[in-house]
Enzyme design. Structure first.
Site, PDB file in Angstrom:
ATOM      1  CD  GLU A  43     -29.624  38.119 -26.447  1.00  9.53           C
ATOM      2  OE1 GLU A  43     -29.500  39.228 -27.037  1.00  9.53           O
ATOM      3  OE2 GLU A  43     -30.580  37.864 -25.687  1.00  9.53           O
ATOM      4  NE  ARG A  50     -25.871  44.859 -27.298  1.00  9.20           N
ATOM      5  CZ  ARG A  50     -26.676  45.020 -26.267  1.00  9.20           C
ATOM      6  NH1 ARG A  50     -26.191  45.509 -25.128  1.00  9.20           N
ATOM      7  NH2 ARG A  50     -27.951  44.663 -26.331  1.00  9.20           N
ATOM      8  CB  THR A  60     -27.089  42.886 -31.050  1.00  9.53           C
ATOM      9  OG1 THR A  60     -27.034  42.762 -29.638  1.00  9.53           O
ATOM     10  CG2 THR A  60     -27.308  44.367 -31.383  1.00  9.53           C
ATOM     11  CE  LYS A 107     -34.337  41.649 -27.033  1.00 14.54           C
ATOM     12  NZ  LYS A 107     -32.955  41.804 -27.535  1.00 14.54           N
TER      13      LYS A 107
END
Length: 217
Positions: free
Chosen positions: A47, A51, A74, A134
């Site tokens: 993953e 960011r 994200t 999640k």
């Protein structure tokens, strides 16, 4: 891609290994060797969080690594979804879920791990057809005991808990019936990435696989 299809694909990805490394790539030069190190250690599902300025480029590079299954973390907006899909992401991960984000993933055909922290959020996603979610942020939302409690009334939902998960507490999650795998950054610590200690990262990945595979073997 329907939510049920997304969850089926997400389940397969989560079952590849007990840990999905959560990665922040700050230097594009680190992307390929980092992916190769983690895959070599037995952690193929990666993953890459959006960011950093080079996150999408990192996904493009990592997607070329043999044996790897690279996703984008994200995801917050439909634009994030489109960009991640175009970069080669095979799955997406979000800290929460909004109707626009869910619709964008369905339209893009991107398997999604939507984030949930409460029973109401889990139920809302389940109502749409998401049976793999999640649990985030895991530790600050009660950790493994909270996730176990959710499994009582909602046994049809499986989770990848992320947020504060480490090698020490990962077994607490993995022994639960409603946990498929955990997400964690400890297998790719920033200091080791910045120093280029790829052999060390491979070793951390191997240690995680060896220590945790028995819980979901």
């Amino acid at each position: 891609m329907t939510p049920a299809e997304q969850s089926a694909a997400a389940r397969q990805i989560c079952q590849l290994a007990p840990v999905v490394p959560v990665i922040v790539v700050k230097d594009i030069a680190h992307a390929r060797p980092l992916a190769e190190a983690l895959v070599a250690g037995g952690l193929p599902a990666l993953e890459v969080t959006l960011r950093s300025d080079c996150a999408l480029d990192a996904i493009r590079v990592m997607a070329e690594v043999e044996g790897g299954v690279v996703g984008a973390g994200t995801l917050l907006t439909p634009e994030d979804v489109k960009a991640a899909k175009a970069a080669g992401a095979k799955f997406g991960v979000s800290p929460g879920a909004t109707p626009r984000l869910l619709e964008a993933c369905a339209e893009a055909g991107l398997p999604l791990l939507p984030g949930a922290a409460t029973a109401s959020e889990v139920m809302a996603l389940l109502e749409r057809g998401y049976t793999v979610q999640k649990f985030f942020p895991a530790e600050t939302n009660g950790g493994a005991p909270a996730l176990k409690s959710l499994g009582g009334p909602l046994p049809q939902v499986s989770f990848c808990p992320t947020g504060g998960v480490s090698l020490k507490n990962a077994p607490d999650y993995l022994k639960l019936a409603n946990t498929l795998c955990v997400g964690g950054s400890w297998v790719a610590p920033d200091a080791m990435v910045q120093s280029g200690d790829w052999a060390g990262i491979t070793q951390l990945a191997r240690e995680a696989v060896e220590a945790l595979s028995g819980f979901k073997g």
